[in-house]
Design an enzyme around this catalytic site. Sequence first.
Site, PDB file in Angstrom:
ATOM      1  N   ALA A   1      47.767  31.677  59.843  1.00  0.00           N
ATOM      2  CA  ALA A   1      46.506  32.835  59.717  1.00  0.00           C
ATOM      3  C   ALA A   1      47.280  33.959  59.028  1.00  0.00           C
ATOM      4  O   ALA A   1      46.596  34.777  58.014  1.00  0.00           O
ATOM      5  CB  ALA A   1      45.896  33.032  60.892  1.00  0.00           C
ATOM      6  N   TYR A   2      48.272  34.466  59.698  1.00  0.00           N
ATOM      7  CA  TYR A   2      49.154  35.570  59.166  1.00  0.00           C
ATOM      8  C   TYR A   2      49.641  35.436  58.137  1.00  0.00           C
ATOM      9  O   TYR A   2      49.336  36.283  57.035  1.00  0.00           O
ATOM     10  CB  TYR A   2      50.073  35.949  60.357  1.00  0.00           C
ATOM     11  CG  TYR A   2      50.749  37.218  59.847  1.00  0.00           C
ATOM     12  CD1 TYR A   2      50.197  38.616  60.102  1.00  0.00           C
ATOM     13  CD2 TYR A   2      52.291  37.287  59.723  1.00  0.00           C
ATOM     14  CE1 TYR A   2      50.810  39.774  59.704  1.00  0.00           C
ATOM     15  CE2 TYR A   2      52.902  38.494  59.300  1.00  0.00           C
ATOM     16  CZ  TYR A   2      52.273  39.739  59.463  1.00  0.00           C
ATOM     17  OH  TYR A   2      52.836  40.652  58.969  1.00  0.00           O
ATOM     18  N   GLN A   3      50.325  34.311  57.634  1.00  0.00           N
ATOM     19  CA  GLN A   3      51.088  34.201  56.484  1.00  0.00           C
ATOM     20  C   GLN A   3      50.296  34.229  55.357  1.00  0.00           C
ATOM     21  O   GLN A   3      50.411  34.547  54.251  1.00  0.00           O
ATOM     22  CB  GLN A   3      51.929  32.975  56.652  1.00  0.00           C
ATOM     23  CG  GLN A   3      53.399  33.441  57.243  1.00  0.00           C
ATOM     24  CD  GLN A   3      54.337  32.102  56.994  1.00  0.00           C
ATOM     25  OE1 GLN A   3      54.532  31.180  57.838  1.00  0.00           O
ATOM     26  NE2 GLN A   3      55.260  32.412  56.079  1.00  0.00           N
TER      27      GLN A   3
END
Length: 189
Positions: A167-169
């Site tokens: 999700a972050y990347q």
Amino acid sequence: MPPTAVNERRLGERCNGRNILITGASYGIGESLAYMLAGTGATLLLVARTEEKLLQVQGEVARRGGTAHIFPTDLSKSEEVAVLTEKLLQLPGGIHIVVSNAGRSIRRSLYDSLNRHHDLTRTMAVNYFGPTQLILALIPSIEKNRGHIINISAVNVLLAPAPYWAAYQASKAAFDNWFRCAVPELNAG
């Protein structure tokens, strides 16, 4: 790591009299940047979700001889970003520099996310949709002032995908790629 130094005289010359917007200004890089710019003669426009923390940063900027205005805003909420942009566009002198620094980090396994689609939507909202909404609204003011947009990204946009960081990347890569695509258009304008 090689030693780094800031030429405070040059920094002051470049920032004096300018309105500088910093998102994610209540912690980490954004907070440190606000303190670094406090004595430059710039007017700092500090954005973050937590009003109490923004007030602390504003107080420290004032203690260091600077001027800061705070704008408590949750960049994951489109309505709040719209209100923020209206306020910013009414400021005398407009916007000269935007430091897009706000971000939401999340480390969670795929299997722990099976029933948590909101992890993806919240992360994308803060790291991609909010910043793009804000910058798109401010581009005319930035261009009028021959200003700058600075993206504080994450090293992971340059790395291979890593487990637990999907999700972050994905969200940081989305904004980073959007910004890379926008830069040639902005520089041509």
